[in-house]
Design a protein around this motif. Structure first.
Motif, short mmCIF file in Angstrom:
data_model
loop_
_atom_site.label_atom_id
_atom_site.label_comp_id
_atom_site.label_asym_id
_atom_site.label_seq_id
_atom_site.Cartn_x
_atom_site.Cartn_y
_atom_site.Cartn_z
N LYS A 184 -6.82 -13.01 -5.24
CA LYS A 184 -7.25 -14.00 -4.26
C LYS A 184 -6.07 -14.60 -3.50
O LYS A 184 -6.26 -15.27 -2.48
CB LYS A 184 -8.02 -15.12 -4.96
N ARG A 192 0.82 -1.21 0.00
CA ARG A 192 0.00 0.00 0.00
C ARG A 192 0.86 1.26 0.00
O ARG A 192 0.51 2.26 -0.62
CB ARG A 192 -0.92 -0.01 1.21
N GLU A 214 -2.87 -1.78 -4.15
CA GLU A 214 -3.89 -2.38 -3.30
C GLU A 214 -4.13 -3.80 -3.79
O GLU A 214 -4.44 -4.01 -4.96
CB GLU A 214 -5.18 -1.57 -3.35
N LEU A 215 -3.97 -4.75 -2.88
CA LEU A 215 -4.10 -6.14 -3.27
C LEU A 215 -5.56 -6.49 -3.51
O LEU A 215 -6.40 -6.33 -2.64
CB LEU A 215 -3.53 -7.04 -2.16
N ASN A 216 -5.85 -6.96 -4.71
CA ASN A 216 -7.22 -7.38 -5.01
C ASN A 216 -7.26 -8.80 -5.56
O ASN A 216 -8.29 -9.27 -6.04
CB ASN A 216 -7.88 -6.44 -6.01
#
Length: 240
Positions: free
Chosen positions: A108, A99, A104-106
């Motif tokens: 799975k 971040r 931003e981790l999106n």
């Protein structure tokens, strides 16, 4: 560093998109200035050989290699923290690092999934990417040694990552230790892990003492995840 993005894609689960767009990987490698001709050829050959096989066979081999047992897990913190509580905090810290760099981790996947981490490093300046690789160089050396011991072509990718990191760590120095390891992906070893988890669950209910003792006797020689001392992997370039 384009090579990191390519290697990250090759270490991810192989799918139809990879096979259909392999030419894009070859084109990307042609512009990867961080690679010398030998390393570029190694990657090119790896892609060609991989995509020449039936996809289902490649997928089966991938799962057999990376999803059975823990020794060759692509989750970085598995090789550092195991099942300790420190692993959760390490995940949080890595997410904060992503971040801080505007990502931003999106996906799975967990943040310490190696292909995801390599994609992150590929978005950074080359010097920062190298530092990021150096941070995980001991893990890369351990995985390279284990994959080479299993005669897996994926070992070539980890050797290349070590080269790109510039770290003075050699997977070959770990080979004698790795050769002494028991396999943790055999049916017996996997059964032992499963039964251990069941015993832990029952133990939480306060009724597992006898079962736990029986389990410990039965699997006294079972293979446990092995975390090697990688200090021996560090060698000076002059000694090569």
């Amino acid at each position: 560093m384009i090579a990191l993005r390519v290697i990250g894609r090759l270490l991810d689960y192989p799918d139809e998109a990879l096979f259909a767009n392999q030419h894009e990987l070859h084109e990307a490698l042609a512009t990867a200035s961080e690679l010398n001709e030998r390393d570029r050829h190694t990657l090119t050959q790896f892609i060609t050989r991989l995509c020449a096989r039936p996809l289902l066979d490649v997928q089966a081999d991938y799962c057999e290699l990376f999803d059975r047992g823990r020794a060759t897990s692509l989750l970085l913190f598995e090789h550092v923290h195991g099942e300790s509580r420190d692993r959760g905090q390490a995940m949080i810290d890595l997410l904060d690092q992503y971040r801080a760099d505007g990502l931003e981790l999106n996906a799975k996947e967990l943040p310490d999934f190696l292909p995801l981490y390599l994609e992150y490093l590929a978005s950074l300046r080359p010097e920062r990417a190298c530092t990021g690789l150096q941070d995980i160089a001991p893990i890369l050396a351990l995985l390279a040694a284990r994959l080479q011991q299993r005669q897996s072509p994926y070992g070539e990718l980890f050797t290349l990552l070590l080269t790109l990191s510039g770290a003075e760590i050699q997977a070959a120095a770990l080979a004698p230790q790795v050769a002494k390891e028991g396999r943790d992906d055999t049916p017996a070893a996997l059964d032992a892990v499963w039964e251990e988890e069941q015993i832990k669950f029952l133990g939480e209910q306060g009724c597992a003492s006898a079962q736990q003792a029986a389990h410990q006797r039965r699997f006294a020689g079972a293979v446990a995840p092995q975390y090697l001392d990688i200090s021996q992997a560090t060698t000076r370039s002059k000694g090569l």
